[in-house]
Design a protein around this motif. Structure first.
Motif, PDB file in Angstrom:
ATOM      1  N   UNK A 238       0.976  -1.283  -0.060  1.00 15.24           N
ATOM      2  CA  UNK A 238       0.115   0.156  -0.032  1.00 15.24           C
ATOM      3  C   UNK A 238       0.697   1.355   0.129  1.00 15.24           C
ATOM      4  N   UNK A 239       2.267   1.049  -0.045  1.00 17.21           N
ATOM      5  CA  UNK A 239       3.134   2.303   0.116  1.00 17.21           C
ATOM      6  C   UNK A 239       3.274   2.765   1.423  1.00 17.21           C
ATOM      7  N   UNK A 240       3.081   1.894   2.529  1.00 22.30           N
ATOM      8  CA  UNK A 240       3.323   2.361   3.919  1.00 22.30           C
ATOM      9  C   UNK A 240       4.886   1.709   4.290  1.00 22.30           C
ATOM     10  N   UNK A 241       5.500   2.567   4.908  1.00 20.81           N
ATOM     11  CA  UNK A 241       7.012   2.164   5.568  1.00 20.81           C
ATOM     12  C   UNK A 241       6.422   1.456   6.848  1.00 20.81           C
ATOM     13  N   UNK A 242       6.779   0.122   7.082  1.00 19.19           N
ATOM     14  CA  UNK A 242       6.541  -0.522   8.037  1.00 19.19           C
ATOM     15  C   UNK A 242       7.910  -0.575   8.733  1.00 19.19           C
ATOM     16  N   UNK A 243       8.233   0.025   9.930  1.00 21.18           N
ATOM     17  CA  UNK A 243       9.404   0.170  10.530  1.00 21.18           C
ATOM     18  C   UNK A 243       9.187  -1.080  11.618  1.00 21.18           C
ATOM     19  N   UNK A 244      10.136  -1.998  11.675  1.00 21.51           N
ATOM     20  CA  UNK A 244      10.172  -3.326  12.458  1.00 21.51           C
ATOM     21  C   UNK A 244      11.429  -2.958  13.257  1.00 21.51           C
ATOM     22  N   UNK A 245      11.232  -3.094  14.692  1.00 22.75           N
ATOM     23  CA  UNK A 245      12.241  -2.777  15.558  1.00 22.75           C
ATOM     24  C   UNK A 245      12.429  -3.632  16.615  1.00 22.75           C
ATOM     25  N   UNK A 246      13.311  -3.494  17.592  1.00 20.75           N
ATOM     26  CA  UNK A 246      13.343  -4.227  18.933  1.00 20.75           C
ATOM     27  C   UNK A 246      14.138  -3.113  19.763  1.00 20.75           C
ATOM     28  N   UNK A 247      13.831  -3.109  20.924  1.00 18.94           N
ATOM     29  CA  UNK A 247      14.918  -2.181  21.903  1.00 18.94           C
ATOM     30  C   UNK A 247      16.144  -2.663  22.048  1.00 18.94           C
ATOM     31  N   UNK A 248      17.007  -1.596  22.214  1.00 16.20           N
ATOM     32  CA  UNK A 248      18.350  -1.866  22.644  1.00 16.20           C
ATOM     33  C   UNK A 248      18.584  -0.625  23.507  1.00 16.20           C
ATOM     34  N   UNK A 249      19.724  -0.744  24.121  1.00 13.47           N
ATOM     35  CA  UNK A 249      20.431   0.492  25.135  1.00 13.47           C
ATOM     36  C   UNK A 249      20.331   1.762  24.263  1.00 13.47           C
ATOM     37  N   UNK A 250      19.934   2.931  24.688  1.00 14.90           N
ATOM     38  CA  UNK A 250      20.062   4.209  23.896  1.00 14.90           C
ATOM     39  C   UNK A 250      21.586   4.633  24.320  1.00 14.90           C
ATOM     40  N   UNK A 251      22.147   5.512  23.197  1.00 14.86           N
ATOM     41  CA  UNK A 251      23.433   6.071  23.404  1.00 14.86           C
ATOM     42  C   UNK A 251      23.379   6.918  24.625  1.00 14.86           C
ATOM     43  N   UNK A 252      24.504   7.665  25.241  1.00 13.45           N
ATOM     44  CA  UNK A 252      24.581   8.590  26.236  1.00 13.45           C
ATOM     45  C   UNK A 252      23.674   9.682  25.521  1.00 13.45           C
ATOM     46  N   UNK A 253      24.034   9.892  24.462  1.00 11.10           N
ATOM     47  CA  UNK A 253      23.358  11.129  23.843  1.00 11.10           C
ATOM     48  C   UNK A 253      21.759  11.303  23.711  1.00 11.10           C
ATOM     49  N   UNK A 254      21.127  10.207  23.526  1.00 14.50           N
ATOM     50  CA  UNK A 254      19.823   9.946  23.539  1.00 14.50           C
ATOM     51  C   UNK A 254      19.270   9.394  24.717  1.00 14.50           C
ATOM     52  N   UNK A 255      19.843   9.077  25.809  1.00 14.96           N
ATOM     53  CA  UNK A 255      19.393   8.771  27.217  1.00 14.96           C
ATOM     54  C   UNK A 255      18.587   9.960  27.637  1.00 14.96           C
ATOM     55  N   UNK A 256      19.095  11.157  27.665  1.00 10.68           N
ATOM     56  CA  UNK A 256      18.572  12.429  28.330  1.00 10.68           C
ATOM     57  C   UNK A 256      17.117  12.720  27.597  1.00 10.68           C
ATOM     58  N   UNK A 257      16.586  12.219  26.423  1.00  6.93           N
ATOM     59  CA  UNK A 257      15.467  12.395  25.894  1.00  6.93           C
ATOM     60  C   UNK A 257      14.409  11.469  26.461  1.00  6.93           C
ATOM     61  N   UNK A 258      14.728  10.321  27.091  1.00  7.84           N
ATOM     62  CA  UNK A 258      13.907   9.214  27.571  1.00  7.84           C
ATOM     63  C   UNK A 258      13.318   9.630  28.888  1.00  7.84           C
ATOM     64  N   UNK A 259      12.047   9.815  29.202  1.00  7.70           N
ATOM     65  CA  UNK A 259      11.414  10.056  30.370  1.00  7.70           C
ATOM     66  C   UNK A 259      10.889   8.902  31.298  1.00  7.70           C
ATOM     67  N   UNK A 260      10.775   8.923  32.502  1.00  6.68           N
ATOM     68  CA  UNK A 260      10.327   7.777  33.302  1.00  6.68           C
ATOM     69  C   UNK A 260       8.720   7.963  33.175  1.00  6.68           C
TER      70      UNK A 260
END
Length: 140
Positions: free
Chosen positions: A110-132
């Motif tokens: 249908x032309x839709x991007x299906x993004x398939x993923x699993x969680x891994x630890x974020x980098x230090x740069x991105x850890x600051x953006x994750x909220x509890x």
């Protein structure tokens, strides 16, 4: 291979305005906000539905009419291998991403991007953006 969760991401140059709209009108909380990508939960429970908003990047806005279907899967490498072998159109290469996922994007019929993923630890740069979660903030 099991899909364990699903959400949708809308591609828009108005990420902050979209987040503000949902914050104003729904009981949301935001588990992740890097500025160019925001993930919100429509409710304050861990299993509340999620919606993402992303600035146009990585060519993702060229497919799917401005949106992506996100699937959390238990075997992203195996799925990528099977889909590649089947000749499916991989539009986002398999990669470990600094925001905390290993994933790839495939174009559906249908032309839709299906993004398939699993969680891994974020980098230090991105850890600051994750909220509890609200429950974790309360110490529950």
């Amino acid at each position: 291979m099991d899909v364990t969760a699903a959400s949708v991401t809308f591609i828009t140059p108005s990420v902050s305005a979209a987040r503000a709209f949902y914050d104003r009108h729904f009981d949301t909380w935001c588990p992740f906000d890097s500025g160019w990508y925001v993930l919100i939960r429509l409710g304050r429970t861990p299993d509340a539905p999620e919606v993402g908003f992303m600035e146009p990047r990585q060519g993702a806005d060229r497919f799917g009419g401005g949106g992506m279907l996100n699937l959390i899967v238990d075997d992203v490498d195996g799925l990528h291998h099977r889909m590649s072998q089947a000749g499916e159109k991989i539009v986002i290469p398999l990669a470990d991403n600094p925001w905390g996922d290993r994933g790839f994007g495939v174009l559906d019929p249908a032309g839709v991007v299906v993004y398939c993923h699993k969680a891994i630890p974020p980098s230090d740069e991105f850890r600051q953006f994750i909220q509890k979660s609200p429950a974790a903030q309360r110490g529950a």
